[in-house]
Scaffold this active site. Structure first.
Site, mmCIF file in Angstrom:
data_model
loop_
_atom_site.group_PDB
_atom_site.id
_atom_site.type_symbol
_atom_site.label_atom_id
_atom_site.label_comp_id
_atom_site.label_asym_id
_atom_site.label_seq_id
_atom_site.Cartn_x
_atom_site.Cartn_y
_atom_site.Cartn_z
ATOM 1 C CB CYS A 46 -0.951 -0.009 1.192
ATOM 2 S SG CYS A 46 -0.143 0.282 2.760
ATOM 3 C CB CYS A 48 0.148 4.412 4.344
ATOM 4 S SG CYS A 48 -0.539 2.843 4.857
#
Length: 136
Positions: A46, A48
């Site tokens: 992902c 993040c």
């Protein structure tokens, strides 16, 4: 599961600075239940993880005071290893990415995804470094 060619660079971001990849449940058990301090990074594809978690983990790993072992498992890849690591992180729910510090097999500090998203890598690294200074 993701194609290995996709995750290889993400794995290398951590292994380049000394993280050991754990690819099965037994390796996770041996690492976490070992004497001393173990920092576990649940890696992820992902955004993040790329912008915040991996950079923070790398910065914290380079701090003067750090855990005896730096290990990582990769969500979406080695399911048994990830599930075993998450079992040690209970009662916290599964989170990817996530970072946990264990001392003598006991969870002493955790950072979940909701504490990673939207926060600068340096802020997360500072949080980890504070935990390292307290427990390592």
């Amino acid at each position: 599961m993701y194609p290995e060619y996709l995750v290889t660079p993400m794995r290398e971001e951590l292994t380049r600075v000394g993280f050991e990849e754990l690819k099965d449940a037994d390796a996770v058990t041996k690492a976490i239940e070992s004497e001393g301090t173990v920092f576990v990074m649940v890696n992820s594809v992902c955004g993040c993880a790329a912008a915040n978690a991996r950079p923070a983990a790398r910065m914290a790993a380079q701090s003067e005071k750090h855990p005896d072992r730096l290990v990582t498992v990769f969500a979406g890849m080695e399911a048994d290893a990830v599930n075993k690591a998450r079992a040690y992180m209970l009662p916290y729910p599964p989170s990817s990415p996530a970072m946990a510090l264990f001392k003598d097999g006991k969870l002493v500090h955790i950072i979940e995804r909701h504490q990673i998203e939207g926060r600068p890598a340096q802020m997360i690294a500072d949080n980890l470094i504070g935990a390292f200074e307290q427990y390592c």
